[in-house]
Design an enzyme around this catalytic site. Structure first.
Site, PDB file in Angstrom:
ATOM      1  N   GLU A  87     103.694  59.368  20.519  1.00 19.20           N
ATOM      2  CA  GLU A  87     102.366  59.959  20.719  1.00 19.20           C
ATOM      3  C   GLU A  87     101.479  59.135  21.645  1.00 19.20           C
ATOM      4  O   GLU A  87     100.540  59.676  22.210  1.00 19.20           O
ATOM      5  CB  GLU A  87     101.660  60.182  19.372  1.00 19.20           C
ATOM      6  N   GLU A 141     107.484  59.510  11.005  1.00 18.49           N
ATOM      7  CA  GLU A 141     106.805  59.346  12.300  1.00 18.49           C
ATOM      8  C   GLU A 141     106.252  57.932  12.474  1.00 18.49           C
ATOM      9  O   GLU A 141     105.691  57.372  11.532  1.00 18.49           O
ATOM     10  CB  GLU A 141     105.667  60.372  12.343  1.00 18.49           C
ATOM     11  N   ASP A 151     103.841  60.091   8.278  1.00 20.50           N
ATOM     12  CA  ASP A 151     103.481  59.338   9.478  1.00 20.50           C
ATOM     13  C   ASP A 151     102.994  57.948   9.067  1.00 20.50           C
ATOM     14  O   ASP A 151     101.939  57.814   8.452  1.00 20.50           O
ATOM     15  CB  ASP A 151     102.358  60.112  10.199  1.00 20.50           C
ATOM     16  N   HIS A 160     101.844  66.074  19.499  1.00 15.83           N
ATOM     17  CA  HIS A 160     100.789  65.360  18.784  1.00 15.83           C
ATOM     18  C   HIS A 160      99.467  66.015  19.129  1.00 15.83           C
ATOM     19  O   HIS A 160      99.225  66.374  20.282  1.00 15.83           O
ATOM     20  CB  HIS A 160     100.758  63.893  19.227  1.00 15.83           C
TER      21      HIS A 160
HETATM   22 MG   LIG Z   1     101.064  60.192  14.396  1.00 18.78          MG
END
Ligand SMILES: [Mg+2]
Length: 378
Positions: free
Chosen positions: A250, A224, A193, A300
């Site tokens: 998210e 991500e 991420d 998320h």
């Molecule tokens: Mg994230």
């Protein structure tokens, strides 16, 4: 079974780091629990991903709309709140607050029906869900030590994110991912991420393309938020050209915000947060919408125990959702309920099978982080 009152308590004193440029302190409130009290004495709980003062102000605004509503009708009541607050609230704190109310109403609906929330959301595709340990990146040796501990604790899926990634240099990024892969082993799921919703994120399309190649070499499960949250065209281009699945979304709220991204082919995986996007009602609709575009939903959840339970029920009800995010080292997940989440021998979490969400808040433990009696007392 009518809504009598909705109360809110922010959690403070054990807030873990968020990875943000403006880092959080333990006393900062970023999670607020809400409790919906009904006229027949039931209490449903929900979780909101924002500060308690914003939730209280939103509850003031929403109170004439929710008071007296039937608590067994989460989808209708949540939509009633959304539709009547377009002008003041669409997308921000009001939507976040409705998310917590919606989760609490699903909890009440489950209690009233004597059924787990996942069954009421459409049915249980699975009895267990794999949680992935979500940790902030650090320099390779420290990160490896943390991942080794989590592997020993039973986790078989991991996500590393934020920290120095994309903020120091290419060699540093690769060293971190290499150390993580060596530590968790080739059989473990490892996602990465970038944290592109950080303030003034600088990773651009060309950086993301180069980095995606590096991640593919280390078998990353997905990449991500490699780009700023609104970079729709670049996300679509990245997804077309990258060798790894691209995940994001998210920070988006309400199902309508996902549609342009899905139409443009921007994501392989969408990641709505049910404590923010509009609750379980909205997450489910995003999940169904995504499925029509061949896209998976993996929620998320930088979370509380209540939010994690909501994610487990959601995952049980969506055919393609077999993972939930688990922020490790977070007392708001691990230390506020009577029965904290426990991994089984396969590193899985059971989806509670009893009525409602299955959240049993422990007033003494919860009382370390908020005024538990003010939230829960009849
Ligand atoms: Mg994230």
């Amino acid at each position: 079974m009518k809504i009598r009152e909705i109360r809110a308590q922010g959690l403070s004193g054990g807030t873990p780091k968020g990875g943000w440029t403006q880092e959080l302190a333990p006393e900062d409130v970023v999670h607020t629990l809400v409790a919906v009290h009904t006229d027949d004495g039931r209490v449903g709980v929900g979780s909101v991903s924002t500060r308690d003062d914003l939730v209280r102000a939103s509850l003031d605004l929403l109170e004439p709309l929710y008071r007296g509503q039937d608590a067994r009708e989460p989808e209708r009541v949540a939509e009633h709140l959304h539709q009547n607050t377009f002008w003041l609230g669409r997308g921000g704190a009001v939507t976040h607050t409705i998310s917590g109310i919606d989760i609490a109403l699903w909890d009440l609906c489950g209690q009233a029906a004597g059924q787990p929330v996942g069954r009421l959301l459409g049915g249980r595709h699975r009895e267990r869900v794999r949680p992935y340990a979500s940790v902030l990146m650090d320099e390779p040796a420290r990160l490896a030590a943390e991942l080794a501990e989590l592997r020993a604790a039973g986790f078989r899926a991991f996500k590393i994110g934020w920290g120095p990634f994309g903020r120091v240099g290419t060699a540093s990024d690769e060293a971190i991912v290499r150390a993580a892969r060596e530590t968790v082993g080739d059989d473990a799921l490892l996602a990465v991420d970038a944290g592109g919703s950080d303030a003034f994120w600088r990773g651009d399309l060309k950086w993301a393309l180069r980095t995606a190649d590096m991640l593919a070499a280390h078998g990353a499960a997905w990449f991500e938020e490699p780009l700023r949250p609104d970079a729709l065209d670049d996300f679509a281009e990245l997804r077309r050209r990258a060798p790894v699945p691209i995940a994001g979304g998210e920070v988006l709220t309400r199902r309508q915000a996902y549609l342009p991204f899905l139409r443009a082919g921007a994501f392989d995986i969408v990641q709505p947060d049910c404590t923010k996007v509009g609750g379980l009602s909205e997450s489910r609709r995003v999940g169904w919408l995504a499925e029509e575009f061949g896209v998976r939903l993996i929620p998320h959840g930088w979370n509380t125990a209540v939010g994690l339970l909501a994610d487990l029920h959601l995952a049980s009800a969506l055919p393609g959702t077999d993972l939930v995010e688990y922020r490790t080292g977070a007392p708001y997940i691990d230390a506020i309920t009577a029965d904290p989440p426990r991994l089984d021998g396969d590193g899985m979490l059971a989806v509670p099978a009893g009525p409602g969400l299955g959240a049993v808040l422990d007033p003494d433990r919860l009382g370390r982080y908020c005024d538990a009696a003010a939230l829960l007392a009849p």
